[in-house]
Each structure stands twice: as C-alpha cells, then as structure tokens.
Design a protein around this motif. Structure first.
Motif, PDB file in Angstrom:
ATOM      1  N   ILE A  39       0.883  -1.258  -0.051  1.00  0.00           N
ATOM      2  CA  ILE A  39      -0.002   0.169  -0.076  1.00  0.00           C
ATOM      3  C   ILE A  39       0.814   1.226  -0.216  1.00  0.00           C
ATOM      4  O   ILE A  39       0.851   2.145  -0.898  1.00  0.00           O
ATOM      5  CB  ILE A  39      -0.967  -0.027   1.092  1.00  0.00           C
ATOM      6  CG1 ILE A  39      -2.009  -1.193   1.099  1.00  0.00           C
ATOM      7  CG2 ILE A  39      -1.802   1.254   1.151  1.00  0.00           C
ATOM      8  CD1 ILE A  39      -2.560  -1.525   2.606  1.00  0.00           C
ATOM      9  N   THR A  40       1.927   1.234   0.763  1.00  0.00           N
ATOM     10  CA  THR A  40       2.606   2.456   1.033  1.00  0.00           C
ATOM     11  C   THR A  40       3.609   2.799  -0.316  1.00  0.00           C
ATOM     12  O   THR A  40       4.102   3.829  -0.502  1.00  0.00           O
ATOM     13  CB  THR A  40       3.380   2.467   2.505  1.00  0.00           C
ATOM     14  OG1 THR A  40       4.319   1.366   2.429  1.00  0.00           O
ATOM     15  CG2 THR A  40       2.483   2.202   3.654  1.00  0.00           C
ATOM     16  N   GLN A  41       3.782   1.692  -0.747  1.00  0.00           N
ATOM     17  CA  GLN A  41       4.855   1.721  -2.041  1.00  0.00           C
ATOM     18  C   GLN A  41       3.915   1.517  -3.265  1.00  0.00           C
ATOM     19  O   GLN A  41       4.805   0.951  -4.249  1.00  0.00           O
ATOM     20  CB  GLN A  41       5.943   0.869  -1.722  1.00  0.00           C
ATOM     21  CG  GLN A  41       6.699   1.153  -0.673  1.00  0.00           C
ATOM     22  CD  GLN A  41       7.974  -0.194  -0.450  1.00  0.00           C
ATOM     23  OE1 GLN A  41       8.581  -0.393  -1.327  1.00  0.00           O
ATOM     24  NE2 GLN A  41       8.063  -0.420   0.766  1.00  0.00           N
ATOM     25  N   SER A  42       2.752   1.684  -3.230  1.00  0.00           N
ATOM     26  CA  SER A  42       2.122   1.492  -4.551  1.00  0.00           C
ATOM     27  C   SER A  42       2.365   1.980  -5.983  1.00  0.00           C
ATOM     28  O   SER A  42       2.206   1.570  -7.016  1.00  0.00           O
ATOM     29  CB  SER A  42       0.409   1.547  -4.077  1.00  0.00           C
ATOM     30  OG  SER A  42       0.279   3.016  -3.958  1.00  0.00           O
ATOM     31  N   GLU A  43       3.113   3.025  -5.676  1.00  0.00           N
ATOM     32  CA  GLU A  43       3.562   3.904  -6.955  1.00  0.00           C
ATOM     33  C   GLU A  43       5.052   3.412  -7.324  1.00  0.00           C
ATOM     34  O   GLU A  43       5.411   3.892  -8.380  1.00  0.00           O
ATOM     35  CB  GLU A  43       3.435   5.271  -6.753  1.00  0.00           C
ATOM     36  CG  GLU A  43       2.006   5.866  -6.369  1.00  0.00           C
ATOM     37  CD  GLU A  43       1.240   5.819  -7.562  1.00  0.00           C
ATOM     38  OE1 GLU A  43       1.512   5.834  -8.511  1.00  0.00           O
ATOM     39  OE2 GLU A  43      -0.157   5.117  -7.008  1.00  0.00           O
ATOM     40  N   ARG A  44       5.791   2.728  -6.519  1.00  0.00           N
ATOM     41  CA  ARG A  44       6.928   2.359  -6.898  1.00  0.00           C
ATOM     42  C   ARG A  44       7.104   1.468  -8.148  1.00  0.00           C
ATOM     43  O   ARG A  44       6.197   0.571  -7.991  1.00  0.00           O
ATOM     44  CB  ARG A  44       7.835   1.428  -5.592  1.00  0.00           C
ATOM     45  CG  ARG A  44       9.259   1.324  -6.051  1.00  0.00           C
ATOM     46  CD  ARG A  44       9.969   0.702  -4.566  1.00  0.00           C
ATOM     47  NE  ARG A  44       9.475  -0.353  -3.968  1.00  0.00           N
ATOM     48  CZ  ARG A  44      10.266  -1.547  -4.632  1.00  0.00           C
ATOM     49  NH1 ARG A  44      11.006  -1.490  -5.605  1.00  0.00           N
ATOM     50  NH2 ARG A  44       9.854  -2.762  -4.028  1.00  0.00           N
ATOM     51  N   GLU A  45       8.173   1.481  -9.025  1.00  0.00           N
ATOM     52  CA  GLU A  45       8.291   0.923 -10.002  1.00  0.00           C
ATOM     53  C   GLU A  45       9.388   0.024  -9.896  1.00  0.00           C
ATOM     54  O   GLU A  45      10.353   0.019  -9.425  1.00  0.00           O
ATOM     55  CB  GLU A  45       8.526   1.878 -11.390  1.00  0.00           C
ATOM     56  CG  GLU A  45       7.502   2.640 -11.526  1.00  0.00           C
ATOM     57  CD  GLU A  45       7.819   3.752 -12.694  1.00  0.00           C
ATOM     58  OE1 GLU A  45       9.166   3.835 -13.113  1.00  0.00           O
ATOM     59  OE2 GLU A  45       6.842   4.476 -13.213  1.00  0.00           O
ATOM     60  N   LEU A  46       9.134  -1.231 -10.639  1.00  0.00           N
ATOM     61  CA  LEU A  46      10.015  -2.298 -10.401  1.00  0.00           C
ATOM     62  C   LEU A  46      11.131  -2.184 -11.376  1.00  0.00           C
ATOM     63  O   LEU A  46      11.090  -1.582 -12.477  1.00  0.00           O
ATOM     64  CB  LEU A  46       9.309  -3.810 -10.887  1.00  0.00           C
ATOM     65  CG  LEU A  46       8.494  -4.703  -9.556  1.00  0.00           C
ATOM     66  CD1 LEU A  46       7.385  -3.600  -9.038  1.00  0.00           C
ATOM     67  CD2 LEU A  46       8.096  -5.884 -10.134  1.00  0.00           C
ATOM     68  N   ASP A  47      12.384  -2.603 -10.904  1.00  0.00           N
ATOM     69  CA  ASP A  47      13.493  -2.587 -11.759  1.00  0.00           C
ATOM     70  C   ASP A  47      13.420  -3.840 -12.750  1.00  0.00           C
ATOM     71  O   ASP A  47      12.589  -4.669 -12.480  1.00  0.00           O
ATOM     72  CB  ASP A  47      15.041  -2.417 -11.047  1.00  0.00           C
ATOM     73  CG  ASP A  47      15.234  -3.278  -9.979  1.00  0.00           C
ATOM     74  OD1 ASP A  47      14.687  -4.552 -10.031  1.00  0.00           O
ATOM     75  OD2 ASP A  47      15.819  -2.905  -9.067  1.00  0.00           O
TER      76      ASP A  47
END
Length: 274
Positions: A39-47
């Motif tokens: 939830i808190t990192q929902s905008e993080r993109e995967l490398d």
C-alpha cells in the motif's frame, strides 16, 4: 509470464493473472516487502531484476505449483511453517486434530505425532503447551529435518525420531494422546492428479492401497503405546469416518466418534483406550 520493468506495484496488483490474495503473496515475496508495503509503496516501479523475479514466480504458479512451495512457507495454527516438496502443505482442516489433542492433554502429559511431515501437529501442540512432552515420528529424513527447523524457529521442544510407524519406539514409550494425519487417499484416486496434490509427496498422500491400510496399522499398534484412558486421534478422508469408527470399535477403543471440520465434514475420528 512477461512483466516489464517500470510497472508499478499498484498496477501489478490489479493486473497479475492470479487471484488477489495470490497476487499479493507473490508480490511481497518477490520484492521482500510486507502487505503494508504494497500500500505505502504502490507507486514504486519495479526494476528489471525485480520484474524478472516476479515473472518467474507467477509462471510457476500458472504452471500449477502450490503457493506454499513457491514462497517456502505456510501458516498453521497461527505459526509460520517452512514447507517444501518433501512434506505435505499444512491445511486448516488439520488444525482440528490439534484442538482435539489439546483438549485431552492434562498438565505434563505426553503426545505422540505419527507421520509428522512438516511438524505441524507436534510443533503446534508443543508451542501452545510447553509443559507437554511431545514426540514426533516420520520415516522421511528430509521431512524430519524440516520439522526440526520448524520446531526451532517456533521455540517448540519436540523429540523427533526416524521411524516406520511404531518401529523406533520402545516398550517404555507410552503416551496420553496419539495423533496422526497419515496417508489416506486410495491408490488411483483422481484427486492425486489434480491441483496442489500433483506437486506434493505421493507417499504422504496415499497408502498405495484402499486408503485405510495405514490407519489400520496405527489403530492396531497404538494401544500398546497409550496409557489406560489415553486417546487415539486420526485425520482421514471426507468419506472414511464410518469405516474408521468401525475399525476403532473392533480394536476395542471406547467412545469411538468423529468430529467435523469447518466445512462440516467428518475429518477426525478417535477413541479412548480402555
């Protein structure tokens, strides 16, 4: 399964081709984050490395491999258990036999768990009741190694013995409760070729006979290792309760009866030594 670098955690939760719970489990496992982190990192993109790792996990699941084997763990009786192809995956239905055993164990009583596998029954009892002396048997050295690891991880004191049913026990080994979840699927049963069972150890699933042979062996031998008034508790198949009650009664056990699991199925039968 193709997952591209740059995809966000939030978008992947919505787009992975598994059910939502499995999507979350594999995302957490692949990325090393908690459910809160999703939830808190929902905008993080995967490398690229994370995308490749997640894609491999999802493909294994699409190929039918059980989630528990993919992540190497399953919760049982509120505890984490390591699992792998050497042992059955602990299932919620088996928590019933733990509850029944706990109800019948007086202070400082002794429990025997036969065919322990991952140690689910033995470790759960030992963790809940540290005063109980717990012994667990299995014929598989790999299963026993995993069960010992689970006992250590959960701070449970269990004596593990490699044994083909009662073979490693001496005359002095007597118990207040004997519990077992033995192989009880009949040879040739269609369920062995379906779902998660395709990946689980076949010798832990079927007795390669009518499904009752290991249950007969346990019923015949347990009385020698039970105190007077001690209980034998056996998990069995959805349609075997009447047959197991009959076997128990014919062997002289008192109060032969069955108990239903959360789905209302008679899942455990047992009796008391006279």
């Amino acid at each position: 399964m193709n997952i591209v670098a740059g995809a966000s955690i939030g978008s992947l939760q919505a787009s992975l081709p598994l059910d939502p719970l499995e999507n979350r489990i594999l995302l957490c496992h692949a990325l090393g984050i908690s459910r809160v982190g999703l939830i808190t990192q929902s905008e993080r993109e995967l490398d690229a490395a994370e995308a490749a790792r997640l894609a491999a996990l999802v493909q294994r699941r699409l190929d039918g491999e059980p989630i528990a084997y993919i992540v190497g763990q399953r919760e049982f009786f509120g505890l984490p258990f390591q699992v792998g192809p050497a042992v059955l995956i602990p299932r919620p239905d088996t928590e019933l036999i733990v509850e029944l055993a706990l109800e019948r164990l007086a202070p400082r009583a002794r429990l025997l768990d036969m065919g322990t596998g991952s140690g689910a029954i033995a470790v759960s009892v030992a963790h809940t009741r540290p005063d109980v002396e717990v012994t667990a048997l299995d014929v598989s050295a790999d299963a026993l190694a995993l069960a010992q690891a689970n006992a250590d991880a959960n701070g449970a004191r269990v004596r593990f013995l490699r044994s083909d049913w009662f073979a490693a026990l001496g005359e002095e080994d007597v118990f207040d409760v004997v519990a077992s979840n033995p192989p009880y699927i009949a040879s040739g049963d269609e369920h062995l070729a379906q779902g998660d069972l395709r990946f689980e150890p076949v010798d832990a699933l079927t007795d390669h006979a009518d499904g009752l042979s290991d249950l007969r062996t346990i019923i015949a031998g347990a009385a020698t290792h039970l105190v007077a008034g001690g209980w034998l508790l056996l998990e069995h198949g959805y349609d075997q309760a009447a047959a197991v009650r009959t076997l128990l009664a014919e062997a002289g056990y008192l109060e032969a009866q069955s108990w239903r699991d959360l789905a209302g199925i008679e899942r455990v039968s047992g009796g008391r030594r006279g």
